[in-house]
Scaffold this motif. Structure first.
Motif, PDB file in Angstrom:
ATOM      1  N   PRO A  91       1.464  -1.590  -0.091  1.00  0.00           N
ATOM      2  CA  PRO A  91      -0.051  -0.316  -0.149  1.00  0.00           C
ATOM      3  C   PRO A  91       0.505   1.534   0.229  1.00  0.00           C
ATOM      4  N   ALA A  92       2.172   1.286   0.068  1.00  0.00           N
ATOM      5  CA  ALA A  92       3.030   2.088   1.112  1.00  0.00           C
ATOM      6  C   ALA A  92       3.773   2.815  -0.509  1.00  0.00           C
ATOM      7  N   PHE A  93       4.116   1.612  -1.199  1.00  0.00           N
ATOM      8  CA  PHE A  93       5.333   1.853  -2.443  1.00  0.00           C
ATOM      9  C   PHE A  93       3.960   1.058  -3.352  1.00  0.00           C
ATOM     10  N   ASP A  94       4.450   1.973  -4.694  1.00  0.00           N
ATOM     11  CA  ASP A  94       3.859   1.631  -5.876  1.00  0.00           C
ATOM     12  C   ASP A  94       4.689   1.573  -7.227  1.00  0.00           C
ATOM     13  N   ASP A  95       6.264   1.069  -7.111  1.00  0.00           N
ATOM     14  CA  ASP A  95       6.644   1.094  -7.739  1.00  0.00           C
ATOM     15  C   ASP A  95       7.826  -0.059  -7.099  1.00  0.00           C
ATOM     16  N   ILE A  96       8.139  -1.659  -6.600  1.00  0.00           N
ATOM     17  CA  ILE A  96       9.021  -2.287  -6.192  1.00  0.00           C
ATOM     18  C   ILE A  96       9.624  -3.062  -7.106  1.00  0.00           C
ATOM     19  N   LEU A  97      11.065  -3.182  -7.173  1.00  0.00           N
ATOM     20  CA  LEU A  97      11.933  -3.696  -8.493  1.00  0.00           C
ATOM     21  C   LEU A  97      13.165  -4.122  -7.301  1.00  0.00           C
ATOM     22  N   VAL A  98      12.664  -5.424  -7.767  1.00  0.00           N
ATOM     23  CA  VAL A  98      14.068  -6.969  -7.049  1.00  0.00           C
ATOM     24  C   VAL A  98      14.900  -6.735  -7.630  1.00  0.00           C
ATOM     25  N   ARG A 112       3.467 -10.983  -5.762  1.00  0.00           N
ATOM     26  CA  ARG A 112       2.198 -10.541  -7.664  1.00  0.00           C
ATOM     27  C   ARG A 112       2.943  -8.787  -7.210  1.00  0.00           C
ATOM     28  N   GLU A 113       3.540  -8.771  -5.896  1.00  0.00           N
ATOM     29  CA  GLU A 113       3.781  -7.888  -5.601  1.00  0.00           C
ATOM     30  C   GLU A 113       5.106  -6.900  -6.243  1.00  0.00           C
ATOM     31  N   ILE A 114       5.745  -7.708  -6.827  1.00  0.00           N
ATOM     32  CA  ILE A 114       6.823  -7.653  -8.027  1.00  0.00           C
ATOM     33  C   ILE A 114       6.719  -6.672  -8.924  1.00  0.00           C
ATOM     34  N   ASP A 115       6.825  -5.941  -9.117  1.00  0.00           N
ATOM     35  CA  ASP A 115       6.979  -4.452 -10.150  1.00  0.00           C
ATOM     36  C   ASP A 115       8.384  -4.688 -11.491  1.00  0.00           C
ATOM     37  N   VAL A 116       9.288  -4.993 -11.149  1.00  0.00           N
ATOM     38  CA  VAL A 116       9.968  -4.943 -12.272  1.00  0.00           C
ATOM     39  C   VAL A 116      11.060  -5.629 -11.512  1.00  0.00           C
ATOM     40  N   LEU A 117      11.568  -7.298 -12.493  1.00  0.00           N
ATOM     41  CA  LEU A 117      12.488  -7.785 -11.721  1.00  0.00           C
ATOM     42  C   LEU A 117      13.880  -7.726 -12.493  1.00  0.00           C
ATOM     43  N   GLN A 139      22.022  -9.998 -18.452  1.00  0.00           N
ATOM     44  CA  GLN A 139      20.623  -9.501 -17.862  1.00  0.00           C
ATOM     45  C   GLN A 139      19.421  -8.468 -17.908  1.00  0.00           C
ATOM     46  N   ARG A 140      19.009  -9.389 -17.626  1.00  0.00           N
ATOM     47  CA  ARG A 140      16.800  -8.745 -18.319  1.00  0.00           C
ATOM     48  C   ARG A 140      16.217  -7.377 -17.586  1.00  0.00           C
ATOM     49  N   ILE A 141      16.282  -6.530 -17.797  1.00  0.00           N
ATOM     50  CA  ILE A 141      15.094  -6.310 -17.425  1.00  0.00           C
ATOM     51  C   ILE A 141      13.488  -6.300 -17.277  1.00  0.00           C
ATOM     52  N   ILE A 142      12.712  -6.709 -16.095  1.00  0.00           N
ATOM     53  CA  ILE A 142      11.268  -7.388 -16.884  1.00  0.00           C
ATOM     54  C   ILE A 142      10.664  -6.605 -16.139  1.00  0.00           C
ATOM     55  N   VAL A 143      10.183  -5.953 -17.180  1.00  0.00           N
ATOM     56  CA  VAL A 143       8.675  -5.123 -16.386  1.00  0.00           C
ATOM     57  C   VAL A 143       7.678  -5.585 -16.126  1.00  0.00           C
ATOM     58  N   LEU A 144       7.502  -5.603 -14.824  1.00  0.00           N
ATOM     59  CA  LEU A 144       5.999  -7.123 -14.184  1.00  0.00           C
ATOM     60  C   LEU A 144       4.328  -6.071 -14.554  1.00  0.00           C
ATOM     61  N   ASN A 145       4.246  -4.504 -14.096  1.00  0.00           N
ATOM     62  CA  ASN A 145       3.882  -3.635 -13.816  1.00  0.00           C
ATOM     63  C   ASN A 145       3.695  -3.101 -15.403  1.00  0.00           C
ATOM     64  N   PRO A 146       2.633  -3.111 -16.017  1.00  0.00           N
ATOM     65  CA  PRO A 146       2.446  -2.500 -17.196  1.00  0.00           C
ATOM     66  C   PRO A 146       2.329  -1.009 -17.090  1.00  0.00           C
ATOM     67  N   ALA A 147       2.129  -0.007 -16.141  1.00  0.00           N
ATOM     68  CA  ALA A 147       1.991   0.538 -15.073  1.00  0.00           C
ATOM     69  C   ALA A 147       2.966   1.659 -15.577  1.00  0.00           C
TER      70      ALA A 147
END
Length: 187
Positions: A91-98, A112-117, A139-147
């Motif tokens: 709820p506090a973070f709208d961009d979670i990168l791992v 499902r909370e991971i936005d970018v891997l 290494q790949r930058i995989i954007v899982l959240n289309p927004a």
């Protein structure tokens, strides 16, 4: 969860000002790793996932931070604890990168909370110095959240940068570093 440090604001491990959490423990031990001090899964770095989530939520409320990066070590070597933390901070973070040294295809279903891997082991020979979000070209930058697709596409076009800071009496160089300069003996 095993956490070495967290720092805010960081402007080099993802777009915008971010909270960054460095975990302990990585069995990949990639040669040339920027954080070999985080390879060991140190018991003295243990923090309950609920306590870490509370700290992160409080930090977000106090600072207005809404972007976060988990790196390490390898956060996904503590996948269950990470999933608990992510669910509690969503709820506090709208961009979670791992960041992880594992390939996306090797991983069990991600929280499902991971936005970018950013996946894949660091390969020093493939450190091309091009992208500010990954250490080596494999290494790949995989954007899982289309927004977040446009934001991350723009971020991938930016050059690398490093942010220097002091944490707990030690100097930190935060960001994606270039390959060490090779030395050649005079002939």
């Amino acid at each position: 969860m095993l956490v070495d440090r967290l720092y805010f604001p960081v402007t080099t491990l993802g777009p915008g000002e971010r909270v960054v959490v460095w975990t302990c423990g990585c069995t990949k031990r990639c040669p040339g790793c920027a954080n070999p001090e985080l390879w060991e899964a140190r018991a003295d770095a243990a923090i309950a996932p609920a306590r870490l989530a509370a700290i992160l939520n409080e930090l977000a409320a106090r600072t207005g931070a809404h972007r976060i990066t988990f790196t390490g070590g390898d956060p996904l070597e503590q996948a269950d604890d990470l999933a608990s933390v992510l669910a509690a901070i969503r709820p506090a973070f709208d961009d979670i990168l791992v960041y992880t040294g594992y390939l996306f295809e090797e991983l069990p279903p991600l929280p499902r909370e991971i936005d970018v891997l950013v996946d894949g082991p660091y390969l020093e020979a493939e450190n091309d110095g091009v992208c500010g979000l990954r250490g080596s070209a494999n290494q790949r930058i995989i954007v899982l959240n289309p927004a977040l697709e446009t934001l991350y596409h723009e971020e991938m076009q930016k050059p690398r940068s490093v942010q220097n800071a002091v944490f707990d009496g030690r100097a930190l160089s935060i960001g994606i570093h270039g390959r060490p300069l090779e030395t050649h003996e005079k002939e």
